[in-house]
Enzyme design. Structure first.
Site, PDB file in Angstrom:
ATOM      1  CB  ILE A 135      -0.943  -0.003   1.231  1.00 45.44           C
ATOM      2  CG1 ILE A 135      -1.858   1.225   1.230  1.00 45.44           C
ATOM      3  CG2 ILE A 135      -0.204  -0.120   2.533  1.00 45.44           C
ATOM      4  CD1 ILE A 135      -2.915   1.205   2.341  1.00 45.44           C
ATOM      5  CB  SER A 136       1.242   4.115  -2.309  1.00 43.90           C
ATOM      6  OG  SER A 136       1.490   3.387  -3.483  1.00 43.90           O
TER       7      SER A 136
END
Length: 208
Positions: A58-59
């Site tokens: 997940i960025s």
């Protein structure tokens, strides 16, 4: 506790130059801890990328906000996301436009994201298990396309699924990566380098 962490993240994003109030509100409203493994929930509001399984991440919140800002979205924008992943970026987008189309090559991630987005009452999202390199031709042309994994080169199919004036936001490169915004003008494409980034690779093909 969660509320205060959300406020701290909001403050951090503002300090980093994210000033779009709609994007900041969308991020404040979403429980980021729901999109990461339970063991990492305590890190959910830090500005870090976190593993979500299947070699994916997940960025970090800043990158989610920055890439979203670069898309210059309107409520009626026809929008494509390549790489549903955890569904977090998808959820932010869904707070900003009427409908999001999102493609994910890893079936388990697509299924988990689809389930979570519905649990969060986000129904304006269509997800598809497919090879992101091909885009989603039947839903094109798009006002905006966001790619959440780094490609070695710019996928031509995505360029030609943009509308006139449409914007593609994509990380490009292998070891050293740059975030680009590419705007379509007829059959020409204007490219801007935004900043250095670090993403997992955009892999072709789909996985069961």
């Amino acid at each position: 506790m969660m509320h205060s962490r959300s406020e701290l993240l909001d403050q951090f994003l503002r300090q980093q130059g994210i000033l779009n109030e709609d994007i900041l509100l969308a991020i404040r409203q979403l429980p980021r801890e729901r999109f990461v493994p339970e063991a990492l929930a305590h890190q959910a509001y830090q500005n870090n990328a976190l593993p979500i399984g299947e070699g994916q991440t997940i960025s970090q919140p800043y990158i989610v906000a920055k890439m979203t800002e670069l898309l210059e979205l309107q409520y009626d924008s026809n929008l494509l996301e390549i790489g549903t992943g955890s569904g977090y970026q998808t959820a932010v987008l869904a707070k900003l436009v009427g409908h999001v189309h999102s493609v994910e090559r890893i079936k388990s991630l697509q299924w988990n994201a689809k389930r979570l987005l519905k649990l969060l009452d986000l129904y304006n999202i269509s997800t598809k298990h497919a090879d992101g390199w091909n885009g989603w031709p039947s839903k094109s042309p798009f006002d905006a396309i966001i790619v959440t994994a780094a490609a070695e080169s710019i996928p031509n199919d995505l360029l030609y699924q943009l509308k006139e004036g449409g914007r593609l936001v994509i990380p490009i490169g292998t070891e050293s990566q740059q975030l680009l915004r590419i705007t379509r003008h007829g059959d020409e494409f204007h490219s801007e380098v935004i900043e250095e980034v670090r993403f997992v690779p955009l892999v072709s093909g789909d996985l069961a």
